[in-house]
Design a protein around this motif. Structure first.
Motif, PDB file in Angstrom:
ATOM      1  N   ARG A 160     -15.141  -0.384   3.770  1.00  0.00           N
ATOM      2  CA  ARG A 160     -14.704   0.603   3.901  1.00  0.00           C
ATOM      3  C   ARG A 160     -15.611   1.972   3.359  1.00  0.00           C
ATOM      4  NH1 ARG A 160     -10.543   2.186   1.021  1.00  0.00           N
ATOM      5  NH2 ARG A 160      -8.722  -0.117   2.055  1.00  0.00           N
ATOM      6  N   ILE A 177     -12.004  -7.081  -3.724  1.00  0.00           N
ATOM      7  CA  ILE A 177     -13.352  -7.014  -3.047  1.00  0.00           C
ATOM      8  C   ILE A 177     -14.282  -6.184  -2.814  1.00  0.00           C
ATOM      9  CG2 ILE A 177     -12.322  -9.304  -2.240  1.00  0.00           C
ATOM     10  CD1 ILE A 177     -12.882  -8.089   0.839  1.00  0.00           C
ATOM     11  N   ARG A 220       0.962  -1.079   0.021  1.00  0.00           N
ATOM     12  CA  ARG A 220       0.264  -0.101  -0.093  1.00  0.00           C
ATOM     13  C   ARG A 220       0.706   0.888   0.091  1.00  0.00           C
ATOM     14  NH1 ARG A 220      -5.680  -1.130   1.360  1.00  0.00           N
ATOM     15  NH2 ARG A 220      -4.909  -3.586   1.646  1.00  0.00           N
TER      16      ARG A 220
HETATM   17  O1  F6P Z   1      -9.193  -3.045  -0.394  1.00  0.00           O
HETATM   18  C1  F6P Z   1     -10.177  -3.941   0.441  1.00  0.00           C
HETATM   19  C2  F6P Z   1      -9.649  -4.406   1.859  1.00  0.00           C
HETATM   20  O2  F6P Z   1      -9.903  -5.355   2.100  1.00  0.00           O
HETATM   21  C3  F6P Z   1     -10.892  -3.542   2.917  1.00  0.00           C
HETATM   22  O3  F6P Z   1     -12.571  -3.596   2.348  1.00  0.00           O
HETATM   23  C4  F6P Z   1     -10.896  -3.374   3.907  1.00  0.00           C
HETATM   24  O4  F6P Z   1     -10.923  -2.040   4.789  1.00  0.00           O
HETATM   25  C5  F6P Z   1      -9.376  -3.370   3.278  1.00  0.00           C
HETATM   26  O5  F6P Z   1      -8.878  -4.059   2.325  1.00  0.00           O
HETATM   27  C6  F6P Z   1      -8.225  -3.690   5.344  1.00  0.00           C
HETATM   28  O6  F6P Z   1      -7.038  -3.795   4.840  1.00  0.00           O
HETATM   29  P1  F6P Z   1      -5.731  -4.444   5.811  1.00  0.00           P
HETATM   30  O7  F6P Z   1      -5.514  -5.502   4.514  1.00  0.00           O
HETATM   31  O8  F6P Z   1      -4.500  -3.425   5.235  1.00  0.00           O
HETATM   32  O9  F6P Z   1      -6.484  -3.846   6.913  1.00  0.00           O
END
Ligand code: F6P
Length: 409
Positions: free
Chosen positions: A191, A142, A79
């Protein structure tokens, strides 16, 4: 194709992202690419010179098949937000130096809205400096929240898992007997967009009424109305199962998951880690009603459950990976490949190419008219939309009773 290709994966993984990687790899080879490189952990790894020759990992057809059925990001994800071009040209010079050294003709990035920001910036810099490298985005998430596409690979499999799991949880809850009833709150990712939570509707069928409520982040969350609804269901049948998005907020904009405690973790794109919504709501219900509660956070299970993947999703993911290579080979840059739906029944979709500037950093939410007036469930239009995306099964390669995965050697 005459030169080499490089491909990366970025953002939250899915059950289908490796199928797109397989599609990129096989199509690039079919079209004559000499080598297909894989960035380790996306653009962040590339900046550190961390890449591999994918041909050394994918040696035969069985490896391609295993890759398609392996969840999570085979190459490793990241990210990582690139700076604005005017802020730091050195980063871009460094990336282009590496790409030129590797004799790259096409750069494919498999990711969501934040990852499309990377394609946008790199293609802008390429055009600015007269580079002939083609930068193409291959959608994945997703969350299903990318603009200009009917849906995103990864969503169908996650939706299938969510619908199935909620149905199984309802079956369990309905078979139990507690003095004041049992309230189950299932927390779903997504989210700001409720596509995943809405998929709870898939639990409905002639053998199941489905969850009692679905709370999507598109509608402000009213905790009093929620309490009333839970009480009503407990009085009526002694149990209730509801699904909530991790990102539901009150009308003042406060995340429900932060009503319990503050979260400190924020990623490079400024996204807070949202977790604890179901936990908070269960503690609230236990205090107000005194009933038994269960808080279920689907967490990474919903994006890694390749044993319950949708066949349509896995096939489409490979297809769009291939279409990304085709787009680059035909001269497109600064674009993302999208799905355009022709019909729901029979389900038909074709791929098209769209300007990534209109996609990067945008979010496609569930239309308000696909959520009921009270904001507590989705409509039949939502169901008609999601149903085709979860069709068909694809079994993992089972070894000793457990799925076998392809892993980086
Ligand atoms: O972008 C996909 C997602 O799965 C979101 O739905 C969720 O908020 C986020 O990634 C969680 O990310 P991480 O795995 O970095 O906590």
């Amino acid at each position: 194709m005459k030169r080499n290709v490089i491909v990366g994966q970025s953002g939250g993984p899915t059950s289908a992202i490796n199928s797109s990687l397989a599609g990129v790899y096989t199509t690039a080879k079919e079209r004559g690419a000499k080598k297909v490189y894989g960035m380790r952990h996306g653009i962040q790894g590339l900046l550190n010179g961390d890449y591999i020759d994918l041909g050394e990992q994918i040696k035969n057809d069985l490896d391609v098949e295993l890759l398609r059925r392996t969840p999570a990001a085979f190459l490793g994800s990241c990210r990582f937000k690139l700076p604005e071009i005017h802020e730091d040209r050195e980063v871009y010079d460094k990336i282009f130096e590496i790409l030129n050294e590797l004799d790259i003709e096409a750069f494919i990035y498999i990711g969501g809205n934040d990852s499309m920001d990377t394609i946008k910036k790199l293609s802008d810099y390429g055009l600015l400096t007269g580079s002939d490298i083609k930068f193409v985005g291959c959608p994945k998430t997703i969350d299903n929240d990318l603009a200009l596409t009917d849906h995103t690979p990864g969503y169908g499999s996650a939706a299938k898992y969510i619908g199935t799991s909620i149905k199984e949880v309802i079956r369990d809850a309905a078979s139990q007997e507690y003095p004041r009833g049992i309230a189950t709150v299932v927390e779903v990712m997504g989210r700001d967009a409720g596509w995943l939570t809405g998929a709870g509707v898939l639990a409905e069928g002639e053998d199941c009424d489905g969850p009692d409520a679905l709370y999507l982040p598109e509608v402000p969350f009213d905790i009093d109305a929620f309490l009333k609804k839970v009480k009503k269901e407990l009085d009526k049948k002694g149990y209730t199962v509801v699904a909530v998005s991790e990102g539901i907020r009150t009308k003042d904009g406060q995340y429900v998951c932060e009503m319990g405690s503050e979260h400190a973790f924020v990623d490079a794109f400024g996204h807070k880690q949202l977790t604890g919504t179901a936990n908070y709501l269960c503690a609230y219900l236990a205090e107000k009603i005194g009933c038994k509660t269960r808080s279920i956070e689907l967490s990474t299970l919903q994006r890694a459950a390749s044993h319950l993947a949708s066949r349509i999703d896995i096939l489409e993911a490979a297809r769009i990976g291939g279409a990304s290579i085709k787009a680059a080979d035909e001269g497109s840059t600064g674009v993302m490949v999208v799905f355009e739906r022709e019909s729901d029944d029979p389900y038909q979709c074709h791929t098209a190419v769209k300007d990534v500037h209109k996609i990067a950093n945008e979010e496609r939410l569930v239309p308000r008219k696909w959520i009921n007036k009270e904001g507590t469930y989705v409509t039949d239009e939502f169901k008609t939309y999601v149903k085709p995306l979860i069709q068909g099964d694809v079994w993992p390669v089972m070894v000793g009773g457990i799925p076998r995965h392809l892993y980086m050697k």
